[in-house]
Scaffold this motif. Structure first.
Motif, mmCIF file in Angstrom:
data_model
loop_
_atom_site.group_PDB
_atom_site.id
_atom_site.type_symbol
_atom_site.label_atom_id
_atom_site.label_comp_id
_atom_site.label_asym_id
_atom_site.label_seq_id
_atom_site.Cartn_x
_atom_site.Cartn_y
_atom_site.Cartn_z
ATOM 1 N N THR A 227 0.829 -1.200 0.000
ATOM 2 C CA THR A 227 0.000 0.000 0.000
ATOM 3 C C THR A 227 0.865 1.253 0.000
ATOM 4 O O THR A 227 0.594 2.230 -0.727
ATOM 5 N N GLY A 228 1.937 1.228 0.806
ATOM 6 C CA GLY A 228 2.841 2.378 0.845
ATOM 7 C C GLY A 228 3.557 2.580 -0.487
ATOM 8 O O GLY A 228 3.743 3.719 -0.941
ATOM 9 N N ILE A 229 3.973 1.506 -1.112
ATOM 10 C CA ILE A 229 4.649 1.610 -2.408
ATOM 11 C C ILE A 229 3.717 2.217 -3.447
ATOM 12 O O ILE A 229 4.105 3.105 -4.234
ATOM 13 N N ILE A 230 2.452 1.719 -3.452
ATOM 14 C CA ILE A 230 1.478 2.275 -4.398
ATOM 15 C C ILE A 230 1.288 3.764 -4.174
ATOM 16 O O ILE A 230 1.220 4.559 -5.124
ATOM 17 N N ALA A 231 1.205 4.165 -2.884
ATOM 18 C CA ALA A 231 1.014 5.587 -2.589
ATOM 19 C C ALA A 231 2.193 6.418 -3.096
ATOM 20 O O ALA A 231 2.011 7.512 -3.665
ATOM 21 N N GLN A 232 3.416 5.932 -2.902
ATOM 22 C CA GLN A 232 4.588 6.669 -3.368
ATOM 23 C C GLN A 232 4.624 6.746 -4.898
ATOM 24 O O GLN A 232 4.947 7.790 -5.485
ATOM 25 N N LEU A 233 4.279 5.668 -5.554
ATOM 26 C CA LEU A 233 4.299 5.663 -7.016
ATOM 27 C C LEU A 233 3.190 6.540 -7.586
ATOM 28 O O LEU A 233 3.353 7.135 -8.674
ATOM 29 N N GLN A 234 2.068 6.633 -6.898
ATOM 30 C CA GLN A 234 1.015 7.540 -7.350
ATOM 31 C C GLN A 234 1.484 8.988 -7.300
ATOM 32 O O GLN A 234 1.165 9.802 -8.185
ATOM 33 N N VAL A 235 2.268 9.337 -6.271
ATOM 34 C CA VAL A 235 2.817 10.696 -6.196
ATOM 35 C C VAL A 235 3.762 10.937 -7.362
ATOM 36 O O VAL A 235 3.766 12.012 -7.990
ATOM 37 N N VAL A 236 4.618 9.930 -7.662
ATOM 38 C CA VAL A 236 5.552 10.061 -8.777
ATOM 39 C C VAL A 236 4.792 10.300 -10.084
ATOM 40 O O VAL A 236 5.180 11.132 -10.929
ATOM 41 N N ALA A 237 3.696 9.559 -10.270
ATOM 42 C CA ALA A 237 2.930 9.676 -11.509
ATOM 43 C C ALA A 237 2.264 11.034 -11.652
ATOM 44 O O ALA A 237 1.978 11.474 -12.774
ATOM 45 N N ASN A 238 2.019 11.708 -10.520
ATOM 46 C CA ASN A 238 1.266 12.952 -10.562
ATOM 47 C C ASN A 238 2.125 14.198 -10.363
ATOM 48 O O ASN A 238 1.597 15.316 -10.342
ATOM 49 N N THR A 239 3.431 14.054 -10.173
ATOM 50 C CA THR A 239 4.264 15.240 -9.933
ATOM 51 C C THR A 239 5.161 15.507 -11.141
ATOM 52 O O THR A 239 5.759 14.588 -11.715
ATOM 53 N N PRO A 240 5.270 16.765 -11.560
ATOM 54 C CA PRO A 240 6.179 17.119 -12.659
ATOM 55 C C PRO A 240 7.602 17.360 -12.175
ATOM 56 O O PRO A 240 8.523 17.489 -12.979
ATOM 57 N N ASP A 241 7.798 17.425 -10.850
ATOM 58 C CA ASP A 241 9.106 17.726 -10.279
ATOM 59 C C ASP A 241 9.949 16.450 -10.288
ATOM 60 O O ASP A 241 9.653 15.482 -9.578
ATOM 61 N N GLU A 242 11.020 16.468 -11.092
ATOM 62 C CA GLU A 242 11.868 15.284 -11.231
ATOM 63 C C GLU A 242 12.559 14.933 -9.928
ATOM 64 O O GLU A 242 12.677 13.754 -9.571
ATOM 65 N N ARG A 243 13.024 15.960 -9.174
ATOM 66 C CA ARG A 243 13.713 15.685 -7.912
ATOM 67 C C ARG A 243 12.759 15.054 -6.906
ATOM 68 O O ARG A 243 13.101 14.085 -6.225
ATOM 69 N N ALA A 244 11.546 15.563 -6.819
ATOM 70 C CA ALA A 244 10.548 14.985 -5.906
ATOM 71 C C ALA A 244 10.180 13.569 -6.328
ATOM 72 O O ALA A 244 9.972 12.683 -5.493
ATOM 73 N N ALA A 245 10.107 13.363 -7.651
ATOM 74 C CA ALA A 245 9.770 12.028 -8.130
ATOM 75 C C ALA A 245 10.839 11.023 -7.734
ATOM 76 O O ALA A 245 10.541 9.899 -7.308
ATOM 77 N N ARG A 246 12.121 11.424 -7.893
ATOM 78 C CA ARG A 246 13.199 10.510 -7.493
ATOM 79 C C ARG A 246 13.141 10.203 -5.999
ATOM 80 O O ARG A 246 13.399 9.077 -5.572
ATOM 81 N N GLU A 247 12.775 11.211 -5.209
ATOM 82 C CA GLU A 247 12.680 11.009 -3.749
ATOM 83 C C GLU A 247 11.587 9.998 -3.429
ATOM 84 O O GLU A 247 11.784 9.092 -2.602
ATOM 85 N N HIS A 248 10.440 10.095 -4.089
ATOM 86 C CA HIS A 248 9.340 9.162 -3.827
ATOM 87 C C HIS A 248 9.654 7.772 -4.373
ATOM 88 O O HIS A 248 9.258 6.753 -3.779
ATOM 89 N N VAL A 249 10.388 7.709 -5.479
ATOM 90 C CA VAL A 249 10.805 6.403 -5.988
ATOM 91 C C VAL A 249 11.751 5.726 -5.009
ATOM 92 O O VAL A 249 11.672 4.508 -4.761
ATOM 93 N N ALA A 250 12.679 6.523 -4.426
ATOM 94 C CA ALA A 250 13.593 5.964 -3.430
ATOM 95 C C ALA A 250 12.824 5.425 -2.234
ATOM 96 O O ALA A 250 13.141 4.352 -1.686
#
Length: 413
Positions: A227-250
């Motif tokens: 559930t936590g992984i899905i939540a983080q990946l949903q943020v990645v899918a919805n954010t245009p900020d590459e640095r924030a996306a990498r943080e959520h992927v990590a």
């Protein structure tokens, strides 16, 4: 039945079979030796006829008794007839010569086998009449002999009545003991069947409990991690900020590694990964910090009292309860702050989790949650499994306070 009892029964059976023969023989020998008591040829002839009849009666009974051997020593009509005819023959012989009373005395030893019920007393009385008459000097009587006969009859019948009464009591006790043994054997058989049934039920209950425990472990570890992984990946899918996306992927990768470790741990011994190297206080502190960082909710952990090394089952249970409570808070509470307190108090360990979220109405929970899902009832079941308890205080708009109290069982106990 023991070998001694079997041997005793065999000897008693032999006495009943051959005793009348022996007593008849003794009577004949003694009567012949006291021939002067037989007055004339007519009495000699009568005695011979009666002795022959007695021998014939004994032969008939010997055959009849052999045919009834499988039925045991139970009074019967044939036995009563045999007893009555034998008494009449013995009475006639004793009238001729008192020494034939030995044959009449056979009635004392087998009345219980031949005559049923209260008629047994009448049979004993009849035998006592014949024996007492011989003891009084033989029949017919004169005036003095009648008095002696009365006393001797009372003594003979009194003694035999007492012996018969004691024998009947012994038989009754033996019968009651046999019934008690049968009842005990039946109870033992029923207990054995019940024990086998209880073993099956206990085994089935153990399997069901283990399934529930495994389901709860999967829910509290792998399912929550996914559930936590899905939540983080949903943020990645919805954010245009590459640095924030990498943080959520990590963060998603960290959750995936953590969930993989939990899955491996569950396969081995179901102990949480967080407790592999740390005690419960440190594991809770790390869990609360990671949860706060992941959710962005201000979360604090507090330890009160003198911490003690807890039994693995106690530590795992409290950590799982905390993880479930944090998961519920992240999904439903919409809280700004959350606090987790672990208290060592005497012989108890208390885990308190409080948030300032929206709260809820416990009675309005979905039926699955109220009736055994993996939410509050799952946490409560965990606490009760180690003799603990779980209480929840909440109402809409006023946050939620959850408290788990379990016995303090040390690691070395």
């Amino acid at each position: 039945m023991s070998a001694t009892d079997t041997q005793l029964d065999r000897r008693w059976e032999q006495l009943h079979v051959w005793g009348p023969w022996a007593l008849l023989g003794i009577g004949v020998v003694l009567a012949t030796g006291a021939a002067e008591l037989i007055e004339g040829p007519a009495e000699w002839q009568a005695a011979g006829v009666l002795v022959a009849a007695a021998i014939g009666l004994q032969l008939w009974w010997h055959v009849t008794r052999s045919r009834r051997a499988g039925r045991g020593r139970i009074p019967s009509r044939a036995g009563t007839v045999y007893y009555g005819v034998r008494w009449a023959l013995a009475f006639g012989l004793t009238w001729i010569n008192p020494f034939f009373a030995f044959y009449a005395a056979a009635g004392y030893m087998d009345a219980d086998e031949l005559i049923p019920g209260l008629w047994r007393r009448l049979g004993l009385f009849a035998s006592a009449v014949t024996v007492a008459a011989a003891q009084a000097g033989g029949m017919p009587f004169d005036g003095v002999q009648w008095a002696a006969f009365g006393v001797l009859l009372a003594v003979n019948f009194g003694l035999q009545a007492v012996v018969a009464h004691l024998s009947e009591q012994g038989e009754q006790r033996s019968h009651e003991r046999a019934e008690t043994i049968d009842a005990l054997q039946q109870a033992l058989d029923e207990n054995a069947a019940l024990h086998a049934q209880l073993l099956v039920q206990a085994r089935e209950a153990g399997v069901a409990d283990e399934r529930r425990r495994l389901a709860a472990e999967i829910h509290d570890t792998i399912a929550q991690g996914l559930t936590g992984i899905i939540a983080q990946l949903q943020v990645v899918a919805n954010t245009p900020d590459e640095r924030a996306a990498r943080e959520h992927v990590a963060r998603a990768m960290d959750l995936a590694r953590h969930s993989l470790g939990e899955a491996r741990r569950s396969v081995h011994n179901l102990a949480p990964v967080a407790l592999e190297h740390d005690g419960l206080p440190q594991a809770l502190q790390n869990t609360v910090a990671d949860w706060g960082e992941r959710t962005g909710i201000r979360a604090e952990f507090t330890l009160t009292g003198a911490a003690a090394p807890l039994h693995d089952e106690v530590s795992a249970t409290l950590l799982r309860i905390a993880q479930e409570a944090l998961s519920n808070a992240s999904r439903h509470a919409r809280a700004a702050r959350l606090g987790v307190t672990l208290t060592f108090l005497g012989d108890e360990v208390i885990l308190d989790i409080r948030d300032d979220g929206v709260g809820f109405d416990p009675l309005a929970l979905p039926p699955r949650t109220r009736a055994g899902g993996f939410g509050l009832d799952g946490m409560r079941a965990r606490a009760e499994r180690i003799a603990g308890s779980l209480t929840v205080e909440t109402e809409p708009g006023h946050g939620t306070a959850l408290s788990a109290r379990v016995p303090l069982v040390r690691h070395d106990q």
